[in-house]
Design a protein around this motif. Sequence first.
Motif, mmCIF file in Angstrom:
data_model
loop_
_atom_site.group_PDB
_atom_site.id
_atom_site.type_symbol
_atom_site.label_atom_id
_atom_site.label_comp_id
_atom_site.label_asym_id
_atom_site.label_seq_id
_atom_site.Cartn_x
_atom_site.Cartn_y
_atom_site.Cartn_z
ATOM 1 N N ASN A 1 55.137 31.851 29.248
ATOM 2 C CA ASN A 1 53.679 31.807 29.352
ATOM 3 C C ASN A 1 53.130 33.149 28.896
ATOM 4 O OD1 ASN A 1 50.934 31.799 30.307
ATOM 5 N ND2 ASN A 1 51.502 30.151 31.689
ATOM 6 N N ILE A 2 52.014 33.085 28.191
ATOM 7 C CA ILE A 2 51.368 34.318 27.732
ATOM 8 C C ILE A 2 49.858 34.146 27.838
ATOM 9 C CG2 ILE A 2 51.485 33.591 25.309
ATOM 10 C CD1 ILE A 2 51.879 36.609 24.634
ATOM 11 N N ASP A 3 49.215 35.152 28.426
ATOM 12 C CA ASP A 3 47.768 35.148 28.588
ATOM 13 C C ASP A 3 47.263 36.492 28.077
ATOM 14 O OD1 ASP A 3 45.158 34.581 29.367
ATOM 15 O OD2 ASP A 3 45.505 35.141 31.457
ATOM 16 N N VAL A 4 46.457 36.456 27.020
ATOM 17 C CA VAL A 4 45.977 37.688 26.394
ATOM 18 C C VAL A 4 44.465 37.735 26.456
ATOM 19 C CG1 VAL A 4 45.935 39.075 24.279
ATOM 20 C CG2 VAL A 4 47.956 37.709 24.824
ATOM 21 N N ASN A 5 43.945 38.864 26.890
ATOM 22 C CA ASN A 5 42.513 39.105 26.919
ATOM 23 C C ASN A 5 42.218 40.191 25.886
ATOM 24 O OD1 ASN A 5 39.800 39.286 27.686
ATOM 25 N ND2 ASN A 5 40.250 40.731 29.325
ATOM 26 N N LEU A 6 41.515 39.818 24.819
ATOM 27 C CA LEU A 6 41.169 40.760 23.749
ATOM 28 C C LEU A 6 39.855 41.436 24.112
ATOM 29 C CD1 LEU A 6 42.090 38.259 20.966
ATOM 30 C CD2 LEU A 6 43.423 40.259 21.628
ATOM 31 N N ILE A 7 39.897 42.730 24.347
ATOM 32 C CA ILE A 7 38.733 43.473 24.830
ATOM 33 C C ILE A 7 37.939 44.065 23.672
ATOM 34 C CG2 ILE A 7 38.008 45.441 26.243
ATOM 35 C CD1 ILE A 7 40.652 44.821 27.888
ATOM 36 N N SER A 8 38.639 44.707 22.752
ATOM 37 C CA SER A 8 38.015 45.328 21.585
ATOM 38 C C SER A 8 38.852 45.014 20.353
ATOM 39 C CB SER A 8 37.946 46.849 21.752
ATOM 40 O OG SER A 8 37.091 47.199 22.805
ATOM 41 N N PRO A 9 38.213 44.974 19.195
ATOM 42 C CA PRO A 9 38.987 44.691 17.981
ATOM 43 C C PRO A 9 39.942 45.832 17.649
ATOM 44 C CG PRO A 9 36.766 45.359 17.408
ATOM 45 C CD PRO A 9 36.802 45.222 18.900
ATOM 46 N N VAL A 10 41.008 45.466 16.960
ATOM 47 C CA VAL A 10 41.946 46.455 16.428
ATOM 48 C C VAL A 10 41.753 46.438 14.917
ATOM 49 C CG1 VAL A 10 44.376 47.076 16.140
ATOM 50 C CG2 VAL A 10 43.568 46.126 18.332
ATOM 51 N N TYR A 11 41.607 47.628 14.349
ATOM 52 C CA TYR A 11 41.359 47.746 12.918
ATOM 53 C C TYR A 11 42.641 48.107 12.169
ATOM 54 C CZ TYR A 11 36.512 47.642 14.380
ATOM 55 O OH TYR A 11 35.319 47.254 14.930
ATOM 56 N N HIS A 12 42.636 47.851 10.887
ATOM 57 C CA HIS A 12 43.775 48.188 10.032
ATOM 58 C C HIS A 12 44.105 49.674 10.188
ATOM 59 C CE1 HIS A 12 43.000 44.651 7.045
ATOM 60 N NE2 HIS A 12 42.731 44.313 8.285
ATOM 61 N N GLU A 13 45.392 49.977 10.215
ATOM 62 C CA GLU A 13 45.921 51.346 10.300
ATOM 63 C C GLU A 13 45.599 52.047 11.615
ATOM 64 O OE1 GLU A 13 48.047 52.189 7.975
ATOM 65 O OE2 GLU A 13 47.526 50.525 6.666
ATOM 66 N N GLN A 14 45.131 51.323 12.619
ATOM 67 C CA GLN A 14 44.821 51.910 13.919
ATOM 68 C C GLN A 14 46.091 51.964 14.775
ATOM 69 O OE1 GLN A 14 41.776 49.742 16.026
ATOM 70 N NE2 GLN A 14 41.578 51.293 17.600
ATOM 71 N N TYR A 15 46.269 53.073 15.487
ATOM 72 C CA TYR A 15 47.388 53.194 16.421
ATOM 73 C C TYR A 15 47.055 52.411 17.689
ATOM 74 C CZ TYR A 15 49.535 56.927 13.733
ATOM 75 O OH TYR A 15 50.144 57.651 12.743
ATOM 76 N N VAL A 16 48.035 51.652 18.164
ATOM 77 C CA VAL A 16 47.891 50.938 19.431
ATOM 78 C C VAL A 16 49.123 51.240 20.266
ATOM 79 C CG1 VAL A 16 47.601 48.717 20.564
ATOM 80 C CG2 VAL A 16 46.597 49.084 18.298
ATOM 81 N N THR A 17 48.889 51.687 21.496
ATOM 82 C CA THR A 17 49.983 51.915 22.435
ATOM 83 C C THR A 17 49.965 50.778 23.439
ATOM 84 O OG1 THR A 17 49.872 54.299 22.157
ATOM 85 C CG2 THR A 17 50.960 53.490 24.144
ATOM 86 N N PHE A 18 51.089 50.080 23.512
ATOM 87 C CA PHE A 18 51.253 48.962 24.437
ATOM 88 C C PHE A 18 52.075 49.450 25.625
ATOM 89 C CE2 PHE A 18 50.778 47.196 20.211
ATOM 90 C CZ PHE A 18 49.881 46.145 20.394
#
Length: 150
Positions: free
Chosen positions: A88-105
């Motif tokens: 099961n997976i539940d994802v809440n997208l809060i803000s957009p992620v743009y190309h070449e943007q760093y994301v720390t999970f």
Amino acid sequence: MTDDVHRYGKQIEEIKEGESLTVTETISQRDILLYLGLTNDNNPLYTQMAYAKKTEYQKPIVPPVLLTGIITSAISKHLPGPGSEIVNIDVNLISPVYHEQYVTFNFEVIKIDLMKEVVTISVEGMDDEDNRLLDAVIMVRPPKMLANVE
């Protein structure tokens, strides 16, 4: 734990609440084009600057399913690791992620249900300025190795 950690992830008995993992990714144009090629998703919001400029986002964004794929990949590779099955997976997208943007999970084991043989992992995605981009809750069945099977 098995001797071959590269082939088998942690079994449920080896996982502890509070266990964590951090993964940082940059989603490149190449990653997005590969995703679009595999899925045949031709949403101009993902690739066309002229189109995206006319939207609230102002520039192309990363497809949400690609972000979800990064999350599931980290679970399959690291926590619990190879052989894990996401149930099961539940994802809440809060803000957009743009190309070449760093994301720390940031991953954290928040619950272990031995009866159902499922581990619940929370995930928080942050940009390089510590703004929350997404939250997710993933239920995972860790690998269950059968005795005396080669």
